[in-house]
Design a protein around this motif. Structure first.
Motif, PDB file in Angstrom:
ATOM      1  N   UNK A 300      64.487 -92.891  37.094  1.00 14.11           N
ATOM      2  CA  UNK A 300      64.701 -93.087  35.831  1.00 14.11           C
ATOM      3  C   UNK A 300      63.181 -93.740  35.195  1.00 14.11           C
ATOM      4  N   UNK A 301      62.871 -93.403  34.026  1.00 11.91           N
ATOM      5  CA  UNK A 301      61.641 -94.033  33.489  1.00 11.91           C
ATOM      6  C   UNK A 301      61.559 -93.835  32.137  1.00 11.91           C
ATOM      7  N   UNK A 302      60.810 -94.811  31.290  1.00 16.04           N
ATOM      8  CA  UNK A 302      60.870 -94.581  29.943  1.00 16.04           C
ATOM      9  C   UNK A 302      59.159 -94.813  29.695  1.00 16.04           C
ATOM     10  N   UNK A 303      58.500 -94.186  30.312  1.00 13.63           N
ATOM     11  CA  UNK A 303      57.067 -94.099  30.277  1.00 13.63           C
ATOM     12  C   UNK A 303      56.606 -92.863  29.691  1.00 13.63           C
ATOM     13  N   UNK A 304      55.954 -93.119  28.378  1.00  9.76           N
ATOM     14  CA  UNK A 304      55.101 -91.870  27.809  1.00  9.76           C
ATOM     15  C   UNK A 304      53.973 -91.193  28.816  1.00  9.76           C
ATOM     16  N   UNK A 305      53.370 -91.760  29.234  1.00  5.58           N
ATOM     17  CA  UNK A 305      52.075 -91.372  30.019  1.00  5.58           C
ATOM     18  C   UNK A 305      52.754 -90.633  31.172  1.00  5.58           C
ATOM     19  N   UNK A 306      53.911 -91.064  31.919  1.00  8.26           N
ATOM     20  CA  UNK A 306      54.503 -90.318  32.872  1.00  8.26           C
ATOM     21  C   UNK A 306      55.060 -88.726  32.460  1.00  8.26           C
ATOM     22  N   UNK A 307      55.639 -88.814  31.102  1.00  8.16           N
ATOM     23  CA  UNK A 307      56.271 -87.749  30.776  1.00  8.16           C
ATOM     24  C   UNK A 307      55.101 -86.699  30.466  1.00  8.16           C
ATOM     25  N   UNK A 308      54.114 -87.369  29.884  1.00  5.20           N
ATOM     26  CA  UNK A 308      52.963 -86.524  29.480  1.00  5.20           C
ATOM     27  C   UNK A 308      52.281 -85.649  30.544  1.00  5.20           C
ATOM     28  N   UNK A 309      52.373 -86.551  31.853  1.00  7.83           N
ATOM     29  CA  UNK A 309      51.448 -86.037  32.952  1.00  7.83           C
ATOM     30  C   UNK A 309      52.474 -84.827  33.774  1.00  7.83           C
ATOM     31  N   UNK A 310      53.745 -85.063  33.539  1.00  8.73           N
ATOM     32  CA  UNK A 310      54.612 -83.790  34.169  1.00  8.73           C
ATOM     33  C   UNK A 310      54.485 -82.795  33.045  1.00  8.73           C
ATOM     34  N   UNK A 311      54.347 -83.024  31.813  1.00  4.43           N
ATOM     35  CA  UNK A 311      54.394 -81.896  31.014  1.00  4.43           C
ATOM     36  C   UNK A 311      53.200 -81.075  31.230  1.00  4.43           C
ATOM     37  N   UNK A 312      52.208 -81.759  31.350  1.00  4.53           N
ATOM     38  CA  UNK A 312      50.711 -81.121  31.560  1.00  4.53           C
ATOM     39  C   UNK A 312      50.631 -80.258  32.894  1.00  4.53           C
ATOM     40  N   UNK A 313      51.361 -80.729  33.797  1.00  2.00           N
ATOM     41  CA  UNK A 313      51.391 -79.509  35.065  1.00  2.00           C
ATOM     42  C   UNK A 313      52.075 -78.501  34.552  1.00  2.00           C
ATOM     43  N   UNK A 314      53.313 -78.484  33.763  1.00  2.00           N
ATOM     44  CA  UNK A 314      54.335 -77.300  33.477  1.00  2.00           C
ATOM     45  C   UNK A 314      53.486 -76.485  32.800  1.00  2.00           C
ATOM     46  N   UNK A 315      52.831 -77.101  31.691  1.00  2.00           N
ATOM     47  CA  UNK A 315      52.134 -76.225  30.482  1.00  2.00           C
ATOM     48  C   UNK A 315      50.782 -75.529  31.203  1.00  2.00           C
ATOM     49  N   UNK A 354      54.488 -95.210  42.158  1.00  2.00           N
ATOM     50  CA  UNK A 354      53.331 -94.558  42.386  1.00  2.00           C
ATOM     51  C   UNK A 354      53.746 -93.198  43.223  1.00  2.00           C
ATOM     52  N   UNK A 355      54.526 -93.416  44.387  1.00  2.00           N
ATOM     53  CA  UNK A 355      54.582 -92.477  45.181  1.00  2.00           C
ATOM     54  C   UNK A 355      55.485 -91.319  44.581  1.00  2.00           C
ATOM     55  N   UNK A 356      56.583 -91.840  43.885  1.00  2.94           N
ATOM     56  CA  UNK A 356      57.585 -90.839  43.080  1.00  2.94           C
ATOM     57  C   UNK A 356      56.891 -90.355  42.147  1.00  2.94           C
ATOM     58  N   UNK A 357      55.702 -90.813  41.643  1.00  2.00           N
ATOM     59  CA  UNK A 357      55.021 -90.015  40.258  1.00  2.00           C
ATOM     60  C   UNK A 357      54.213 -88.858  41.027  1.00  2.00           C
ATOM     61  N   UNK A 358      53.838 -89.305  42.202  1.00  2.00           N
ATOM     62  CA  UNK A 358      53.199 -88.026  42.789  1.00  2.00           C
ATOM     63  C   UNK A 358      53.951 -87.034  42.976  1.00  2.00           C
ATOM     64  N   UNK A 359      55.258 -87.473  43.658  1.00  3.54           N
ATOM     65  CA  UNK A 359      56.327 -86.238  43.969  1.00  3.54           C
ATOM     66  C   UNK A 359      56.635 -85.648  42.701  1.00  3.54           C
ATOM     67  N   UNK A 360      56.828 -86.377  41.579  1.00  2.00           N
ATOM     68  CA  UNK A 360      57.314 -85.572  40.279  1.00  2.00           C
ATOM     69  C   UNK A 360      56.014 -84.570  39.881  1.00  2.00           C
ATOM     70  N   UNK A 361      54.704 -84.837  40.085  1.00  2.29           N
ATOM     71  CA  UNK A 361      53.735 -84.047  39.722  1.00  2.29           C
ATOM     72  C   UNK A 361      53.633 -82.862  40.718  1.00  2.29           C
ATOM     73  N   UNK A 362      53.747 -83.029  42.174  1.00  2.82           N
ATOM     74  CA  UNK A 362      53.812 -81.987  42.969  1.00  2.82           C
ATOM     75  C   UNK A 362      55.119 -81.009  42.587  1.00  2.82           C
ATOM     76  N   UNK A 363      56.358 -81.382  42.379  1.00  2.99           N
ATOM     77  CA  UNK A 363      57.313 -80.682  41.943  1.00  2.99           C
ATOM     78  C   UNK A 363      57.027 -79.968  40.641  1.00  2.99           C
ATOM     79  N   UNK A 364      56.300 -80.486  39.702  1.00  2.00           N
ATOM     80  CA  UNK A 364      56.123 -79.818  38.410  1.00  2.00           C
ATOM     81  C   UNK A 364      54.911 -78.671  38.620  1.00  2.00           C
ATOM     82  N   UNK A 365      54.222 -79.012  39.521  1.00  6.40           N
ATOM     83  CA  UNK A 365      52.939 -77.982  39.643  1.00  6.40           C
ATOM     84  C   UNK A 365      53.225 -76.945  40.583  1.00  6.40           C
ATOM     85  N   UNK A 366      54.166 -77.168  41.963  1.00  9.25           N
ATOM     86  CA  UNK A 366      54.573 -76.240  42.872  1.00  9.25           C
ATOM     87  C   UNK A 366      55.838 -75.536  42.496  1.00  9.25           C
ATOM     88  N   UNK A 367      56.760 -76.088  41.818  1.00  8.35           N
ATOM     89  CA  UNK A 367      58.073 -75.674  41.501  1.00  8.35           C
ATOM     90  C   UNK A 367      59.087 -76.507  41.904  1.00  8.35           C
TER      91      UNK A 367
END
Length: 486
Positions: A300-315, A354-367
């Motif tokens: 769970x998070x409420x950070x705009x920067x984290x949401x934008x980072x995941x959206x960038x990988x998806x877009x 930070x580790x969970x954010x890396x996992x989120x980013x990898x999931x958004x990039x790799x599927x």
């Protein structure tokens, strides 16, 4: 009481321009009520000679590259509501003052945020993150705050604030529906140029000329008459859209606009002391169904920067069927979120975040199915006591394999287990191992064709390595190495 007005000038224009990446593009909003005319235009269009009230044909002749959008009052009302939701982090006492103002009662919040100037500075920074321009002003009455904001003025540093109110121009009365254009023309004909001039006129004379509403307006603005306001009730779910000035398929332009909505979502969550583990980013097309991206977070998070980072990988990896004309963000499953207090060594749990954010980013990039983690299963057999898990579309765990525990409530024995299990048990010679302690017998698996009968031992190898070995009781028998301890 102390009221703070957030007035958004040229609101019909800012509905669209907040999604602009480049501000040098000439753009205007057209009012199609009657003959098509320019309702408002940005600085780039004004520099080319486009003017408010100009016929559309004339504006297009002057500026052939002029981008146009029709006037959309429903989007303006939605944007005011979005600003009110965003401002809920500063005070729960919020009121809408259409067509272009949000009013905050901040007296009870002054001590929490360190005073009026600190609140105003934070509001200015946050409004800029939303992609908006606004004028802020304070006054003891909501109408006074709105009029000061309309004129770009604040409370006088010295003297009675009502003196500053008297100095405001007569035009501020036109922003209120209670004062018609005919009444303003009447007041100008009587020689009034400022609000103080109107107050000097005889009230009885104004009443005879059907202008008694002006006296009531001034009394409300000065606090001499009550001015009740309806409080804004924030919605239970976040559902806001942002119209783009022109259709686009550029991932950078879409991300730029999405960040505006994510900033609004983050403040809405902070006002509710909540967080999310997933939300939806909707890309709206003119003649195609919306493209929906699930933004899934590992925690769970409420950070705009984290949401934008995941959206960038998806877009970046998204193939759009056609250009996007608007974006929307939806969030409806809220989770409780308590803010963390920093200690001497920083924010606790920061490394894990930070580790969970890396996992989120990898999931958004790799599927979604590319990232898995291990989870224990209530099974006595070592080979079946774990499984890999992924995430559902809504961020909840799901098994990625078909293995399941026969009894999820089973209590495993209180025995030591090695962290490192071999992929396949290895046949060994028992004379090289010294058994430590008694045997642990495991007989299980008859229900899924994985029947086994083994005696497990802690053992020390001749090189002093601590091992986990077993004796196979079923024919043909033998001794096997199952794993190592650290």
């Amino acid at each position: 009481m102390l009221w703070l007005a957030i007035l958004v000038p040229d609101l019909p224009l800012q509905v669209f321009t907040r999604g602009f990446v480049h501000t040098d593009t000439p753009f205007a909003v057209v009012d199609r009520m009657g003959a098509a005319r320019i309702l408002c235009a940005n600085a780039a269009a004004l520099a080319l000679g486009v003017q408010t009230g100009q016929p559309l044909s004339t504006a297009q002749a002057i500026a052939p590259a002029l981008q146009l959008q029709p006037h959309q009052p429903e989007r303006e009302a939605a944007l005011l509501a979005e600003i009110a939701c965003w401002a809920g982090r500063f005070t729960p006492r919020i009121s809408l003052a259409p067509p272009d103002t949000v009013l905050l009662e901040i007296h009870s919040s002054l001590r929490l945020f360190g005073g009026q100037s600190h609140i105003e500075n934070q509001l200015k920074e946050g409004i800029a993150q939303l992609g908006l321009r606004a004028r802020l002003a304070c006054a003891p009455t909501p109408l006074g705050a709105r009029w000061f904001a309309a004129c770009g003025q604040g409370l006088p540093a010295r003297g009675d604030w009502r003196c500053g109110l008297d100095a405001l121009p007569l035009a501020v009365l036109g922003s209120e529906g209670d004062c018609s254009a005919a009444t303003l023309e009447l007041l100008r004909g009587l020689g009034a140029q400022r609000l103080g001039d109107v107050r000097a006129l005889p009230a009885a004379g104004l009443a005879r000329r059907q202008a008694q509403s002006v006296s009531l307006l001034l009394a409300r603005a000065r606090g001499e008459q009550p001015d009740p306001r309806l409080w804004f009730a924030p919605p239970e779910r976040f559902h806001h859209e942002l119209a783009l000035p022109a259709p686009t398929d550029s991932s950078e332009a879409l991300l730029f606009a999405a960040r505006r909505l994510f900033a609004s979502l983050a403040s809405w969550l902070q006002a509710r002391h909540a967080a999310i583990d997933h939300c939806r980013l909707r890309l709206l097309h003119e003649r195609q169904p919306a493209t929906v991206l699930e933004i899934v977070l590992g925690q769970a998070a409420n950070d705009e920067a984290h949401l934008a980072l995941i959206a960038r990988e998806r877009l970046d990896s998204l193939a759009l069927p056609t250009e996007v004309c608007a974006l929307g963000v939806d969030a409806d499953h809220l989770l409780a979120h308590a803010p963390r207090a920093d200690d001497l060594f920083g924010a606790p749990g920061q490394a894990r975040d930070q580790a969970m954010r890396l996992v989120d980013r990898l999931r958004a990039r790799l599927g979604e199915g590319a990232i898995r983690h291990l989870a224990p299963v209530a099974d006595h057999r070592p080979e079946a006591a774990w499984q890999t898990q992924g995430r559902t579309q809504h961020g909840r765990q799901r098994p990625a394999t078909s293995k399941a525990a026969s009894n999820p409530e089973a209590v495993l024995p209180d025995r030591r287990r090695p962290f490192w299990l071999l992929p396949h048990a290895t046949l060994i010679s028992p004379q090289h191992y010294t058994l430590l302690g008694d045997a642990e017998r495991i007989e299980s698996g008859w229900w899924d064709d994985g029947d086994m009968r083994r005696d497990y031992f802690l053992a020390q190898r001749s090189d002093n390595t601590l091992c986990w070995i077993y004796h196979e009781l079923s024919p043909p028998g033998g001794w096997y190495l199952q794993g190592y301890f650290g």
